[in-house]
Design a protein around this motif. Structure first.
Motif, PDB file in Angstrom:
ATOM      1  N   ALA A 386      16.634  -1.920 -45.852  1.00 47.59           N
ATOM      2  CA  ALA A 386      16.833  -1.775 -47.292  1.00 47.59           C
ATOM      3  C   ALA A 386      17.797  -0.634 -47.591  1.00 47.59           C
ATOM      4  O   ALA A 386      18.672  -0.740 -48.460  1.00 47.59           O
ATOM      5  CB  ALA A 386      15.499  -1.551 -48.003  1.00 47.59           C
ATOM      6  N   ALA A 387      17.650   0.466 -46.852  1.00 47.48           N
ATOM      7  CA  ALA A 387      18.541   1.616 -47.035  1.00 47.48           C
ATOM      8  C   ALA A 387      19.982   1.249 -46.680  1.00 47.48           C
ATOM      9  O   ALA A 387      20.932   1.639 -47.379  1.00 47.48           O
ATOM     10  CB  ALA A 387      18.066   2.790 -46.191  1.00 47.48           C
ATOM     11  N   ILE A 388      20.146   0.488 -45.589  1.00 45.64           N
ATOM     12  CA  ILE A 388      21.492   0.024 -45.201  1.00 45.64           C
ATOM     13  C   ILE A 388      22.084  -0.846 -46.300  1.00 45.64           C
ATOM     14  O   ILE A 388      23.258  -0.690 -46.689  1.00 45.64           O
ATOM     15  CB  ILE A 388      21.423  -0.746 -43.867  1.00 45.64           C
ATOM     16  N   PHE A 389      21.294  -1.770 -46.810  1.00 47.80           N
ATOM     17  CA  PHE A 389      21.779  -2.658 -47.881  1.00 47.80           C
ATOM     18  C   PHE A 389      22.177  -1.866 -49.116  1.00 47.80           C
ATOM     19  O   PHE A 389      23.164  -2.198 -49.790  1.00 47.80           O
ATOM     20  CB  PHE A 389      20.711  -3.688 -48.233  1.00 47.80           C
ATOM     21  N   ASN A 390      21.437  -0.838 -49.447  1.00 43.72           N
ATOM     22  CA  ASN A 390      21.764  -0.041 -50.630  1.00 43.72           C
ATOM     23  C   ASN A 390      23.043   0.773 -50.420  1.00 43.72           C
ATOM     24  O   ASN A 390      23.787   1.016 -51.373  1.00 43.72           O
ATOM     25  CB  ASN A 390      20.597   0.872 -50.997  1.00 43.72           C
ATOM     26  N   ILE A 391      23.301   1.172 -49.184  1.00 46.11           N
ATOM     27  CA  ILE A 391      24.584   1.820 -48.879  1.00 46.11           C
ATOM     28  C   ILE A 391      25.721   0.819 -49.085  1.00 46.11           C
ATOM     29  O   ILE A 391      26.763   1.133 -49.673  1.00 46.11           O
ATOM     30  CB  ILE A 391      24.585   2.371 -47.434  1.00 46.11           C
ATOM     31  N   TRP A 392      25.533  -0.398 -48.590  1.00 48.22           N
ATOM     32  CA  TRP A 392      26.548  -1.436 -48.768  1.00 48.22           C
ATOM     33  C   TRP A 392      26.825  -1.706 -50.247  1.00 48.22           C
ATOM     34  O   TRP A 392      27.966  -1.967 -50.632  1.00 48.22           O
ATOM     35  CB  TRP A 392      26.097  -2.734 -48.093  1.00 48.22           C
ATOM     36  N   ARG A 393      25.778  -1.647 -51.052  1.00 48.50           N
ATOM     37  CA  ARG A 393      25.949  -1.890 -52.488  1.00 48.50           C
ATOM     38  C   ARG A 393      26.911  -0.875 -53.104  1.00 48.50           C
ATOM     39  O   ARG A 393      27.622  -1.194 -54.061  1.00 48.50           O
ATOM     40  CB  ARG A 393      24.599  -1.827 -53.205  1.00 48.50           C
TER      41      ARG A 393
END
Length: 638
Positions: A386-393
């Motif tokens: 989830a943290a990785i995805f939020n960085i991508w966002r």
């Protein structure tokens, strides 16, 4: 009559706007105003000299009247006589607050109006201008139509009978999850609404009446389980939105509805109907003088409530009739324009929604595959993913689907991540498969979308997969090097695969537009998808701007896209290779890579296919060293 309503009587000069307007105002005990009285002297002189006004002349005049309407709305209302010949003029007049305006069009033939003009005296508008007015006139898209071949008293009485304020502005049939949310959305925009839901003993009982009771007192909504009473409660010409299950239920409702409808009523199918069914329904209804719109609606329950993306297709007259309701409840883009726009002719709206759902299928599968390799190849926990995805966002990859996937991964049940308790067996409603069939019909590749449908299908054979897993006992391997580099590559791979997937979807829309003569505008479609819908994203914001001045160039051939994809394509192929060799299925990532490599290959393997076809079936082939209109057959056997 309702307090604060402004009744605008419009039509060509000589149709009786002033006479009828004054009589109606007297009967309603509200002030009467003539739009001509708001003309500046320059406009009056121009018309007196025999020259028609242009839009530059009219713009400040119409805006001034619109501001006056706002004042009249705060009082007891008014009656306004105004030519308002074009739809855009009427939009300006209604720009302050459309819901407090009632439109009344006085209709008459050129010969009838011309005779009236000859009898008029001391009026600056000359008969010679009448031809120009009829050429300019755009027919009514809303409100009531009154034919002026009768006395003024008869006309006023007919107007009053049709302006029954106990009637709703529109109706909605079907109060399931989406229907209820859309109805609440309409009510929140201060439309008066009638709702209908069928009665089924012990299953659906008093649904409409219960819905009415649940609404705040300031919302004007009527509930019905009798179809005739429901139709009679809506002001004419009617707009009725269907929110029922796609397929036979839509036809059943339409068949029951038609006997109670009148000419120029408009039925809007807001469900996930197949575009061919929409074409058939439109043809059946137009023969009865009834308009039909097939409007794809995306956004789920929350979108329907707060503002979805809406894709209406049908006749332009049908959209002019009912599109204002759809635009009012749609989401807004960054420029505050509605994420709803006329898509094109009959069937095109639901076709575009079908492709939207296909793109959605593939984007969801891409995220599922990304999660899977991060979880089981890179050995990351759901909260880390989830943290990785939020960085991508924050890196230009933001999308609604990425946002909700990050939320899903953080959800816990006790000490356990809830995602680990969800059965790995995906459902579907069929629209992804429709896209695949539609692509086959026009001969277009649909690699990512078709593969996402197949991925759901193979997920459905859970017991077979478990059995095969036990018998083969294949091993999967974890990452054996720097996971930071892998995750950076994965981000680029995801971006590239998403671009390829969107390219494939828009290529199908473009080909269908050519095949069916729809003249679809890709930029408008992409703009509608920038908010409200499931596939809204940073990428979509980029796409609609890229297509704005280049509707005919394929997405993958646009210069900005070429730079990005050329830079990142190796990350996609390396990610696919790493996943497959480590034992992980990556169907949509693989499909994107394969499509791109084939799409960018000047020489393909299809020459072998053509030779094989000619060998066993004498299907002939073309040669690279002759004219393309020449075909050859060879006896290939040695």
């Amino acid at each position: 009559m309702s307090k604060g309503i402004v009744y605008i009587i419009y039509g060509v000069s000589g149709s009786g706007k002033t006479t009828i307007g004054k009589k109606l105002a007297k009967d309603l005990d509200i002030p009467f105003f003539d739009a001509d009285d708001f003309h500046p002297e320059s406009n009056i002189k121009k018309m007196s000299d025999g020259f028609p006004l242009d839009d530059t002349d009219r713009e400040p005049w119409l805006q001034k009247i619109a501001n006056e309407i706002k004042v009249w709305n705060t009082k007891n209302g008014a009656v306004l006589a105004c030519s308002a010949l074009k739809i855009k003029y009427r939009k300006t007049l209604g720009s302050i607050d459309e819901k407090y305006i009632k439109w009344i069009f006085l209709e008459g033939s050129y010969d009838m109006i011309s005779k009236r003009m000859q009898a008029r005296k001391n009026h600056f508008f000359k008969k010679e201008m009448l031809v120009s007015q009829f050429e300019t006139l755009e027919g009514p898209e809303k409100g009531i139509v009154i034919t002026v071949d009768k006395s003024s008293d008869e006309i006023v009485n007919e107007i009053k009978s049709k302006l029954d304020t106990n009637r709703s502005q529109l109706g909605l049939i079907g109060l399931g999850v989406m229907g209820k949310s859309l109805a609440k959305n309409l009510l929140s925009k201060n439309f008066t609404l009638s709702v209908y839901n069928r009665q089924v003993d012990d299953y659906e009982v008093d649904i409409a009446k219960k819905f009415v009771k649940e609404q705040p007192d300031n919302h004007m909504v009527l509930g019905f389980d009798n179809l005739k009473s429901f139709v009679d409660s809506i002001e004419q010409p009617r707009t009725i939105i269907l929110m029922v299950n796609a397929g036979k239920p839509v036809d059943v409702v339409i068949e029951a509805l038609v006997p109670f409808l009148s000419k120029d009523d408009c039925v809007v199918d807001g469900g996930n109907s197949h575009y061919k069914s929409t074409l058939e329904r439109s043809d059946r209804l137009i023969d009865k003088g009834i308009h039909f719109l097939g409007a794809g609606i995306s956004g789920g329950e929350e979108g329907a409530l707060k503002g979805p993306s809406i894709m209406p297709g049908g006749s332009k007259k049908a959209y002019n009739r009912s599109g204002n309701f759809l635009e009012a409840i749609a989401a807004r883009d960054k420029a505050n324009n509605p994420c709803c726009e006329y898509i094109g002719p009959e069937g095109s709206g639901h076709y575009v929604k079908m492709v939207h759902n296909g793109i959605e299928y593939a984007e969801m599968q891409l995220l599922a595959e990304t999660y899977h390799v991060l979880r089981f190849y890179a050995k990351k926990n759901p909260d880390q993913i989830a943290a990785i995805f939020n960085i991508w966002r924050n890196n230009g990859l933001d999308s609604y689907l990425l946002e909700i996937t990050a939320d899903i991964l953080l959800k816990k049940e006790g000490d356990d991540f809830l995602i680990d308790k969800v059965l790995d067996k995906a459902g579907q409603k069929g629209t992804g498969g429709w896209s695949t069939n539609a692509a086959l019909e026009v001969g277009m590749p649909l690699s990512t979308i078709s593969e996402s449908v197949m991925a759901r299908n193979i997920s459905g054979i859970k017991s077979k997969r478990v059995e095969a897993s036990e018998k083969y006992q294949l091993k999967t391997y974890s990452i054996s090097s720097n996971d930071t580099i892998f995750i950076e590559n994965l981000e680029k791979a995801f971006r590239t695969a998403s671009v390829i997937n969107h390219h494939i979807g828009f290529e199908l829309i473009k080909e269908a537009s050519n095949e069916y003569n729809w003249e679809l505008n890709l930029s408008k479609i992409a703009r509608i998808w920038t908010n409200g819908c499931i596939i809204r994203s940073d990428l979509m914001e980029q796409i609609w701007k890229l297509f704005l001045n280049d509707n005919d160039t394929s997405l993958l051939l646009l210069p900005d896209i070429i730079i990005t994809v050329k830079s990142d394509i190796h990350s996609l192929t390396e990610t696919v290779a790493a996943g497959l060799t480590s034992g992980f299925s990556l169907p949509v990532f693989s499909a994107a890579a394969n499509y791109f490599l084939a799409y960018t290959s000047a020489q393909s393997s299809a020459n072998i296919i053509q030779a094989q076809r000619d060998y066993f079936g004498a299907h002939t082939y073309q040669r690279v060293d002759t004219s393309l209109d020449e075909y050859f057959h060879t006896n290939w056997k040695h």
